[in-house]
Design a protein around this motif. Structure first.
Motif, PDB file in Angstrom:
ATOM      1  N   PHE A  18     -19.570 -22.256 -14.130  1.00  0.00           N
ATOM      2  CA  PHE A  18     -19.792 -22.495 -12.708  1.00  0.00           C
ATOM      3  C   PHE A  18     -19.436 -23.923 -12.273  1.00  0.00           C
ATOM      4  O   PHE A  18     -19.904 -24.891 -12.859  1.00  0.00           O
ATOM      5  N   ASN A  19     -18.632 -24.018 -11.240  1.00  0.00           N
ATOM      6  CA  ASN A  19     -18.315 -25.312 -10.631  1.00  0.00           C
ATOM      7  C   ASN A  19     -17.944 -26.369 -11.677  1.00  0.00           C
ATOM      8  O   ASN A  19     -18.535 -27.452 -11.723  1.00  0.00           O
ATOM      9  N   LYS A  28     -28.624 -24.689 -17.044  1.00  0.00           N
ATOM     10  CA  LYS A  28     -28.898 -23.620 -16.077  1.00  0.00           C
ATOM     11  C   LYS A  28     -30.319 -23.085 -16.252  1.00  0.00           C
ATOM     12  O   LYS A  28     -31.047 -22.864 -15.286  1.00  0.00           O
ATOM     13  N   HIS A  55     -26.319 -27.354 -11.478  1.00  0.00           N
ATOM     14  CA  HIS A  55     -27.184 -26.188 -11.272  1.00  0.00           C
ATOM     15  C   HIS A  55     -28.330 -26.485 -10.305  1.00  0.00           C
ATOM     16  O   HIS A  55     -28.729 -25.599  -9.539  1.00  0.00           O
ATOM     17  N   HIS A  88     -26.862 -26.197  -6.841  1.00  0.00           N
ATOM     18  CA  HIS A  88     -26.656 -24.809  -6.411  1.00  0.00           C
ATOM     19  C   HIS A  88     -27.989 -24.101  -6.136  1.00  0.00           C
ATOM     20  O   HIS A  88     -28.184 -23.499  -5.075  1.00  0.00           O
TER      21      HIS A  88
END
Lengths: 331, 331
Positions: free
Chosen positions: B2-3, B186, B311, B314
């Motif tokens: 992610f990202n 995460k 994380h 987000h």
């Protein structure tokens, strides 16, 4: 006044005044014998008290070779500037703080001398200090005398005699500060004793003092959550969490960093509706020259906050002496 | 993942490696000309990055005359050790931090030289550094090179050439740390992104790093409440507020203070059910000798926590770039 023993307070500070001559003699002996450098070693509150002196030395423009060391770091890491011609200065109320006892043994193993202020007879630090100063309640007078006499003997604090002539007025001033601060301390404690989190902002010789009050009194003795932060660093991160209902305590002294506190005060009052300012300027210091007020801010602030502690203790029905883990669990 | 822009991450660290030769040349020039002492000056995050180097110097046993100064204090109070033969070293990403710009002017007025790492062209610090190092993402490489080269030139870091031969492997290692830390980051962010208050404990060269992450990322960029504390001082106050539901992050590195972190880990796991340990030991460093792992812990930890930031950003739907007050209000 609630839970106030005027005579006991005065006596503690008179005890402090009473150790000045002997502390001075020890410093003169060390300067006479010669030394390479001085190590102020402590941990937690004792480190943070010594840290206040570091700022005072700097602000007074002195270049005496002074190091501040965390006892736990000193034991594990050491310090390359340390050697047999170093002098360790420690202050320990209990006289048996584990990390500090270990640091003193390490210093002795290297051949260095140890000057100790210890309040409890027969404890390891009482026994192992090469030069021992002992009384009850005199810690600040020990620190000021050691620090300023070292500076004076290096020709870097010509006002020494004047300062010491005046400091004898502090016991009486301190009693008056306790009395004058009480109403404000109670008002603070009544309003914020149940705060979920309290921010404490200090600067200069009160930067470490603010950390110490947040950590050693509020966290340790009241189990209150705190976030101490210096006025300088506050503007580089912590400011973003301030909101209307966040309680902030501003700890304003009178040294050269006061403008940092004024800046913080202006900012937090814009955002938070729960700001309390404790300012040493609110207290008269009879017999003390203006030039020494900034230097003495820690003693003034501590005296004012002793009343905060009394009211927090009562409002929270949480005696300051209760510990659940510290020295109760094995860790 | 992610990202995650693998190429961008690698490039930033390659940028860092690319400034080593020029930084080295600047340090050699200064050592050749002679200097009285070195002042690392910063505020907030830049002060806390420089602070990591202070520990590294101490642990390496070096006695180079190095001072760490808060820019705001330096401007108001000054430092009696500072003079025309002092060298100021600063790192500023933005190049226009108010207090640091003012400190540089003050240093120049005293006749001292300024070595600056600045990322933004045309900014005051870019213009006013006597020796300028500039790139994007290379801050740590600047700090390590300045610090270790000063030590090497003083005959106090004979491993310098070996270290610099190995550090070129860090860009690739960093990319792998990002990848390996992602799952744990995460998991942490999923569980704790809404924590009301987070305790961060660090020691040694990660003590100031932990303060920096708590202050510059969590407080400033996520508006999360934090209480950073050193492992040593933790046991002298802060421990008393730990309870079962208190989230604690342990930031474990590999320098000589690691036993302090092990002690803290043992204690907090006894009391809190919400402990997360980030440990540099979890990450392989290919091409890096064991003797340098402790010294490099800050780069390793920063890389792992970059994934935590992604994380948190987000999960909290809170872009890291949002500020409500910092550089937006006049204060």
């Amino acid at each position: 006044m609630f839970n106030f023993n005027e005579e006991a307070v005065r006596k503690e500070h008179e005890n402090g005044v009473s150790i000045i001559a002997e502390t001075q003699r020890v410093v003169d002996k060390i300067c006479g014998e010669g030394y390479k450098n001085i190590f102020y070693i402590g941990i937690g509150g004792t480190l943070l008290y010594a840290g206040q002196m570091m700022h005072i030395v700097k602000e007074a423009g002195s270049t005496i070779p002074l190091f501040l060391e965390n006892a736990a770091d000193f034991c594990l890491v050491g310090n390359p500037h340390f050697g047999k011609d170093s002098v360790v200065v420690i202050a320990s109320i209990s006289g048996d703080t584990k990390e500090v006892v270990e640091a003193v043994h390490k210093a002795h193993a290297a051949g260095a001398r140890v000057v100790g202020y210890v309040e409890k007879e027969g404890t390891p630090l009482y026994e192992h200090s090469d030069d021992l100063i002992t009384t009850v309640g005199g810690e600040y007078y020990f620190w000021y005398t050691v620090t300023l006499r070292l500076m004076a003997n290096a020709g870097q604090f010509p006002q020494y005699d004047k300062f010491m002539t005046e400091i004898v007025h502090m016991p009486e001033n301190v009693v008056e500060i306790y009395k004058k601060s009480d109403a404000k301390a109670k008002e603070y404690a009544d309003k914020y004793c149940d705060a979920e989190l309290t921010y404490l902002i200090g600067s200069g010789n009160l930067e470490d003092w603010a950390v110490c009050y947040g950590m050693c009194i509020m966290e340790e003795m009241q189990w209150m959550r705190t976030r101490p932060i210096s006025a300088a660093n506050f503007f580089h991160g912590t400011l973003e969490v301030v909101e209307r209902d966040i309680p902030v305590i501003l700890i304003k002294g009178e040294d050269k960093t006061r403008p940092q506190m004024e800046r913080a005060e202006k900012f937090v009052n814009t955002i938070s509706a729960n700001v309390t300012v404790f300012d040493t300027k609110d207290y008269e210091l009879k017999g003390i020259s203006d030039e020494f007020r900034g230097m003495l801010s820690p003693i003034v602030m501590r005296s004012a906050f002793q009343r905060v502690s009394v009211h927090l203790e009562h409002n929270r029905r949480h005696p300051l002496a209760i510990r659940r883990y510290y020295r109760r669990l094995d860790y």
